[in-house]
Write a protein that holds these residues in place. Sequence first.
Motif, short mmCIF file in Angstrom:
data_model
loop_
_atom_site.label_atom_id
_atom_site.label_comp_id
_atom_site.label_asym_id
_atom_site.label_seq_id
_atom_site.Cartn_x
_atom_site.Cartn_y
_atom_site.Cartn_z
N LEU A 1 0.81 -1.21 0.00
CA LEU A 1 0.00 0.00 0.00
C LEU A 1 0.85 1.27 0.00
O LEU A 1 0.38 2.32 -0.43
N ALA A 2 2.10 1.17 0.45
CA ALA A 2 2.99 2.33 0.47
C ALA A 2 3.76 2.50 -0.85
O ALA A 2 4.44 3.51 -1.04
N LEU A 3 3.64 1.52 -1.75
CA LEU A 3 4.37 1.60 -3.01
C LEU A 3 3.95 2.80 -3.85
O LEU A 3 2.76 3.12 -3.93
N GLN A 4 4.93 3.42 -4.46
CA GLN A 4 4.68 4.51 -5.41
C GLN A 4 5.21 4.06 -6.77
O GLN A 4 6.11 3.21 -6.83
N PRO A 5 4.67 4.59 -7.84
CA PRO A 5 5.14 4.18 -9.16
C PRO A 5 6.66 4.27 -9.33
O PRO A 5 7.26 3.43 -9.99
N VAL A 6 7.29 5.27 -8.69
CA VAL A 6 8.75 5.42 -8.81
C VAL A 6 9.51 4.28 -8.15
O VAL A 6 10.71 4.11 -8.40
N HIS A 7 8.84 3.47 -7.32
CA HIS A 7 9.49 2.34 -6.65
C HIS A 7 9.60 1.11 -7.55
O HIS A 7 10.23 0.14 -7.18
N ILE A 8 8.98 1.18 -8.71
CA ILE A 8 9.04 0.07 -9.67
C ILE A 8 10.15 0.39 -10.67
O ILE A 8 10.06 1.35 -11.44
N ASP A 9 11.21 -0.39 -10.65
CA ASP A 9 12.33 -0.21 -11.58
C ASP A 9 12.19 -1.23 -12.69
O ASP A 9 12.63 -2.38 -12.56
N SER A 10 11.54 -0.81 -13.78
CA SER A 10 11.24 -1.74 -14.87
C SER A 10 12.48 -2.12 -15.69
O SER A 10 12.49 -3.16 -16.34
N LYS A 11 13.50 -1.31 -15.64
CA LYS A 11 14.73 -1.63 -16.38
C LYS A 11 15.49 -2.78 -15.72
O LYS A 11 16.09 -3.61 -16.38
N ARG A 12 15.47 -2.78 -14.38
CA ARG A 12 16.20 -3.83 -13.64
C ARG A 12 15.27 -4.91 -13.08
O ARG A 12 15.73 -5.83 -12.42
N ASN A 13 13.97 -4.80 -13.35
CA ASN A 13 12.97 -5.75 -12.86
C ASN A 13 13.06 -5.95 -11.34
O ASN A 13 13.18 -7.06 -10.84
N ILE A 14 12.99 -4.83 -10.63
CA ILE A 14 13.01 -4.87 -9.17
C ILE A 14 11.97 -3.91 -8.61
O ILE A 14 11.53 -2.97 -9.29
N VAL A 15 11.62 -4.15 -7.36
CA VAL A 15 10.74 -3.26 -6.61
C VAL A 15 11.56 -2.76 -5.42
O VAL A 15 12.17 -3.56 -4.70
N LEU A 16 11.59 -1.45 -5.26
CA LEU A 16 12.30 -0.85 -4.14
C LEU A 16 11.28 -0.59 -3.03
O LEU A 16 10.31 0.14 -3.23
N LEU A 17 11.52 -1.18 -1.88
CA LEU A 17 10.63 -1.00 -0.74
C LEU A 17 11.29 -0.01 0.20
O LEU A 17 12.32 -0.30 0.80
N SER B 1 -1.63 2.13 -16.99
CA SER B 1 -2.23 2.85 -18.12
C SER B 1 -3.74 3.03 -17.95
O SER B 1 -4.31 4.00 -18.43
N LEU B 2 -4.38 2.10 -17.24
CA LEU B 2 -5.82 2.21 -17.00
C LEU B 2 -6.15 3.22 -15.90
O LEU B 2 -7.06 4.03 -16.04
N TYR B 3 -5.42 3.17 -14.78
CA TYR B 3 -5.79 3.95 -13.60
C TYR B 3 -4.97 5.22 -13.39
O TYR B 3 -5.40 6.10 -12.66
N LYS B 4 -3.79 5.29 -13.97
CA LYS B 4 -2.92 6.47 -13.86
C LYS B 4 -2.84 7.02 -12.43
O LYS B 4 -3.27 8.15 -12.16
N PRO B 5 -2.29 6.22 -11.51
CA PRO B 5 -2.21 6.67 -10.12
C PRO B 5 -1.35 7.92 -9.99
O PRO B 5 -0.38 8.11 -10.73
N LYS B 6 -1.73 8.79 -9.05
CA LYS B 6 -1.03 10.07 -8.86
C LYS B 6 0.19 9.93 -7.97
O LYS B 6 1.29 10.27 -8.34
N LYS B 7 -0.02 9.44 -6.74
CA LYS B 7 1.08 9.34 -5.79
C LYS B 7 1.42 7.89 -5.47
O LYS B 7 2.56 7.47 -5.59
N TYR B 8 0.41 7.13 -5.03
CA TYR B 8 0.62 5.73 -4.67
C TYR B 8 0.28 4.84 -5.85
O TYR B 8 -0.59 5.16 -6.65
N LEU B 9 0.97 3.71 -5.94
CA LEU B 9 0.70 2.80 -7.04
C LEU B 9 -0.75 2.31 -7.00
O LEU B 9 -1.41 2.24 -8.02
N PHE B 10 -1.23 2.01 -5.79
CA PHE B 10 -2.61 1.57 -5.62
C PHE B 10 -3.32 2.58 -4.73
O PHE B 10 -3.06 2.65 -3.53
N GLU B 11 -4.20 3.35 -5.35
CA GLU B 11 -4.89 4.42 -4.63
C GLU B 11 -6.35 4.06 -4.40
O GLU B 11 -6.94 3.29 -5.16
N GLY B 12 -6.89 4.66 -3.36
CA GLY B 12 -8.30 4.47 -3.06
C GLY B 12 -9.15 5.31 -4.00
O GLY B 12 -8.69 5.72 -5.07
#
Length: 163
Positions: free
Chosen positions: A16-32, A58-69
């Motif tokens: 729930l604390a994940l933000q889009p910037v925490h997803i590193d798609s180039k290195r296939n990792i998630v930064l917690l 692409s569907l939800y376009k979250p603003k701050k958190y990856l999964f927003e309410g």
Amino acid sequence: MLSLIYSCGLRCGELLALQPVHIDSKRNIVLLKNAKGKKDRIVPLSPKILDMLREYYSLYKPKKYLFEGQVAGVPYDSRSLQQVLKQASHKAQLTKPATLHWLRHSYATHLLESGTDLRYIQELLGHNSSKTTEIYTHVSTKSIQQIKKSILMICKIKIKMYI
């Protein structure tokens, strides 16, 4: 959300604390960031989950958190996430009760069953003590079956020696 928890061994709060910037798609990792114990850690990200995240983004376009309410910029509610799991469990006709932590436990168990070193699992889960990881990763049925096969093999060898 459930796929990400399972595939990365995340705690509910970490997801729930994940933000889009925490997803590193180039290195296939998630930064917690600031996970339990105020520690940062990195976990591997499956290419399949990355594809799912790209579609979700692409569907939800979250603003701050990856999964927003329902309110943009506010994280998804943990009780709502538990309800998502409850509905998914019902839909999958699971007979045993499922929890979000059970997904994390399954992640660790499956790593152990596939031969991953316990110390590596400890690091991935963010445990300070190896004792926590040892308790967390119960003896799997696959391991027990392997032991049974080994015992049978030994018995067969001994029987042949005496015949």
